[in-house]
Scaffold this motif. Sequence first.
Motif, PDB file in Angstrom:
ATOM      1  N   HIS A  30      -3.818   9.128  -5.162  1.00  8.62           N
ATOM      2  CA  HIS A  30      -2.953   9.748  -4.157  1.00  8.62           C
ATOM      3  C   HIS A  30      -1.486   9.563  -4.527  1.00  8.62           C
ATOM      4  O   HIS A  30      -0.675  10.502  -4.459  1.00  8.62           O
ATOM      5  CB  HIS A  30      -3.249   9.144  -2.780  1.00  8.62           C
ATOM      6  CG  HIS A  30      -2.519   9.788  -1.656  1.00  8.62           C
ATOM      7  ND1 HIS A  30      -2.534   9.278  -0.377  1.00  8.62           N
ATOM      8  CD2 HIS A  30      -1.718  10.880  -1.593  1.00  8.62           C
ATOM      9  CE1 HIS A  30      -1.796  10.035   0.418  1.00  8.62           C
ATOM     10  NE2 HIS A  30      -1.281  11.016  -0.305  1.00  8.62           N
ATOM     11  N   ARG A  38      -5.881   5.277  -3.308  1.00 12.09           N
ATOM     12  CA  ARG A  38      -4.420   5.333  -3.169  1.00 12.09           C
ATOM     13  C   ARG A  38      -3.710   5.444  -4.504  1.00 12.09           C
ATOM     14  O   ARG A  38      -2.588   5.970  -4.568  1.00 12.09           O
ATOM     15  CB  ARG A  38      -3.922   4.121  -2.394  1.00 12.09           C
ATOM     16  CG  ARG A  38      -4.093   2.789  -3.085  1.00 12.09           C
ATOM     17  CD  ARG A  38      -3.568   1.671  -2.218  1.00 12.09           C
ATOM     18  NE  ARG A  38      -3.780   0.379  -2.861  1.00 12.09           N
ATOM     19  CZ  ARG A  38      -3.481  -0.783  -2.309  1.00 12.09           C
ATOM     20  NH1 ARG A  38      -2.969  -0.804  -1.097  1.00 12.09           N
ATOM     21  NH2 ARG A  38      -3.684  -1.917  -2.930  1.00 12.09           N
ATOM     22  N   THR A  43       0.847  -1.185   0.000  1.00 12.35           N
ATOM     23  CA  THR A  43       0.000   0.000   0.000  1.00 12.35           C
ATOM     24  C   THR A  43       0.885   1.238   0.000  1.00 12.35           C
ATOM     25  O   THR A  43       2.014   1.207   0.506  1.00 12.35           O
ATOM     26  CB  THR A  43      -0.947   0.021   1.213  1.00 12.35           C
ATOM     27  OG1 THR A  43      -1.897   1.068   1.060  1.00 12.35           O
ATOM     28  CG2 THR A  43      -0.191   0.235   2.520  1.00 12.35           C
TER      29      THR A  43
END
Length: 1001
Positions: A461, A458, A185
């Motif tokens: 991001h 994500r 992640t």
Amino acid sequence: MKKPILALATLSLLIFSCEKPIPQLTAEEYAALTDEQKRSVEHALDGIDLMDDRLELTLFASEPMMTNPTNMDIDDRGRVWITEAYNYRTQLNPKNPTKAEGDRILILEDTDGDGKADKSTVFYQGTDINAALGIAVFGNKIFVSVSPNVFVFTDENGDDVPDNKEVLFTGVGGVQHDHGMHAFTFAPDGKLYFNYGNEGKGLHKGDGTPILDPMGRPINSETAPYQEGMVFRCDPDGSNVEILGWNFRNNYEVAVDSYGRMWQSDNDDDGNRSTRINFVMDYGNYGFKDEMTKSDWRTRRINMEDSVWQQHWHLNDPGVVPNLVQTYAGSPTGILVYEGKLLPVEYQNQVIHADAGPNVIRMYPVETSGAGFTGSVTPILDGNKRDNWFRPSDVTVAPDGSVFVSDWYDPGVGGHAVGDLDKGRVYRLAPKKSKYKVSTPDYTSVKSLIELVQNPNRAIHFKAFMALKEKGAEAKEALEKLYESKDSRMKARAFWLLSKLPNGNEYIQKAAADSDENIRVAAVRASRINNMKDANFLLTMAGDESAQVRREVAVAIRYEDQPAVWQKLADSYKSGDRWYLEALGIAAEYRWDSYLPAYLEKAGANWATSPEAKDLVWRSRSAKTPELLEQMILAENSPADLRYYRALDFQNTDLKNQTLKNLLAKGQNEDQVIILRQASFDNKKPDTQLLNLAKAKSGEITDDQDFLDIVRKYQLKDQKDRLLSIVYQENNNRQASAAAGIFTSLYGLGEVEKAMKDADQTKAIAAIRKFGVVDNTEMAMLLSKFWNDANAPLAIRTAAMEEMKGYQSEGALWEFAKVDKIPSELLPIAQKILMSTWNSNIRQLATEKYGSSMNTAYDIPKLLAASGNIEKGKVLATGYCTACHKIGNEGIDFGPALTEIGNKLSKEALINSIINPSEGMGFGYEAQVVKFKDGKEIRCIVNSKTENDLIVKLVGMGEQTIYKLADIESITQSNESLMPKFPLSEEELVDLVSYLEGLGK
């Protein structure tokens, strides 16, 4: 050549593409459906209870577009990436159908804006990604986790075909293992975070070079302090790898919030109701195995916790970070921190988690508590009451802030087995009437990037972060404006980027003075990442009013010599804050010999009256700690606090033993049994003082387990009557079996044989039953004297034959059987034992000799439709299951506990696990074949392996057995389950499953 694009528009998907959602069936309507209807895509949504009527669950994709999703990510275009596992665990289950071309990475896309996937693209297919457990999309690079490797696929031109594939990391545990490498992640601090479970074993660079910690030690399960599951972070290119936590069992994913804090779930040893959620404090030990000996959590120890979940994670031990939330039974999978705005405010900034075992999606609201947190549990989706094939494998946030859920959809949940290879779903959770729309992101302008870096997805991001970082000073003003945001988490996101500027340390200093403690937490974390060399920074932060901030300062100095900082931190410790105490321990790990004396000197001569000082001594590992613990024990009224004795186990062995002997000499009479249990003792070179005390004390010990431990450890031969009383007692079969084993090892079989020949038939049978449980060749041969004696009463002979169970005993029984030396009247009993044995070789030979008495062609549809007799099923479970499994307080702790098995496995999965036991072995319960140098061989479960010992559980025994590694030639894993295929009729199987289905409900 570009791979073909599969565009599917199935009837089932069209059904769910209506503008107006179809109301969910009532419980009565759903119950009236056939099993086939319940499993159909048409009724997928009917099988899941949604707990919040403000939200809506829709079906985004399903079979045949995709199957068996293990993990998921969503790119910046709103497309769902899936790793499939059609070829799940094929090396263990060769009977499963397979795709020779290997498993797929799919991209699922909604091209017409109706909120349903109508296009499926195969990004990659190959046997090298069979049953991958992780996927993460970072720009044009796709990280795919599939033990033993982490692959990075690069799509240079954006055509959804990889132009390059490289191995980023390798050497991670066993091939295609559920407890191996998991997903990556991206975190707001600009780092990638990832983890692996307790089959990970170690981490290597792509070229095989081991990755080292800051002290130059290789990061693997054999290098102290590292063991079991671990958490890592690295730069986006895979460099600068850091280990951040260890000693988990199967920590499936890690989630990181905007302040840089890590959150994670962890699976227990299956069936022990000890699944947990953790806040991961950097460099923390999370207690799955004993820190010093690596012993299994079941190993008896001083100050052992009362409840299984506390025992499971060694929560009474110094050096173990507390758990956040206990979720009890489960098989936890994907996790995220929801920092979007689309869902109602209650969901915002909370941990959301998938647990495939109990068929749920949950949320865990947390609040700060000292240096740590408290948490609660809020269910969001629940399939357990309706469709227990709902097996959520992952949760991910889309660009619009909706939450997507991938569904493995299967009667079971991993554990080496798969019951359905044709199904799999992806759902979208969002407020009602919220359509799924994704705009094309603009990564060119600073203004747009500032919006994008706040996105909860994500993938967006990541790309926005990298673009803003690349723009550098050009983005400074806009980032400073975002830093003034009233939204603390978006302020933190701006801060991390500002900290990457050439003058980034100035922003760290500014954040360190912020009124928001979470921003100050981020500041301390950023100071480590930036490798700040400001000598006063951490000393100043050590005086912060927030324990949360001081916790971060503590872990920041782990590898640094900072006595003034540590002393300042220790001065503000308040007894009872275990998180803070563990942070201080992490900080002092390599400097206890200097930090602790200075602290005690400042505390003064009366330090032992301070709860804080006593806590720190309990947690410490200095050369003086044993002496200090001795003072604390002597200062208390005997018996002393058991935690101080347990703390001695974490000290130098020689100093520990000397301290225990000092305590004996100084009159700790009430603690003598504790000291005898805890002291190291070698029967080949016996310590006379300890041996004499054991002899004198053993007769006074009131606790039977303590008594057995002392008699076994010191090989005491003067406690025959007490041993026999335990052998013959009826309240605790486990202790009775252990006592029988100790008795025979101390006194031999002469007295046992005499008892078995008692003129009183009732007493003779009792002796046969009680001592016959000892599983070795010598006992088996003794029993054979009785069942082979044609002149003996049939009841005696029957009892002797019925006790010919156990790995060694069954081997001896087969030697008689293969030469037809078993009396005809006892042959049915022998056949049942041999054809139900846990020894697969003997089971096969017996079946060939006698012909199968088992129904190997069960009518599965008939079994699924049938209802059984629960009471009869309970009797069958007592006869078959409790010999090796715990059900509540009954049975033996050998295989996974079955107390809540009905909450984990569907009826289909229960049937399959009984008739095909090798297809569903729980990890940690696989059969191991241990060969000894003297030629002996055993099959067992290996609980743990220490520097000198192998600690195992033998079939049908709850007690652990210890063997010296020096006596062992090899240890190999078998693909054959220790659980036999029981000779059950269809009616018996239905009865048994009906009983098991209800356990835990």
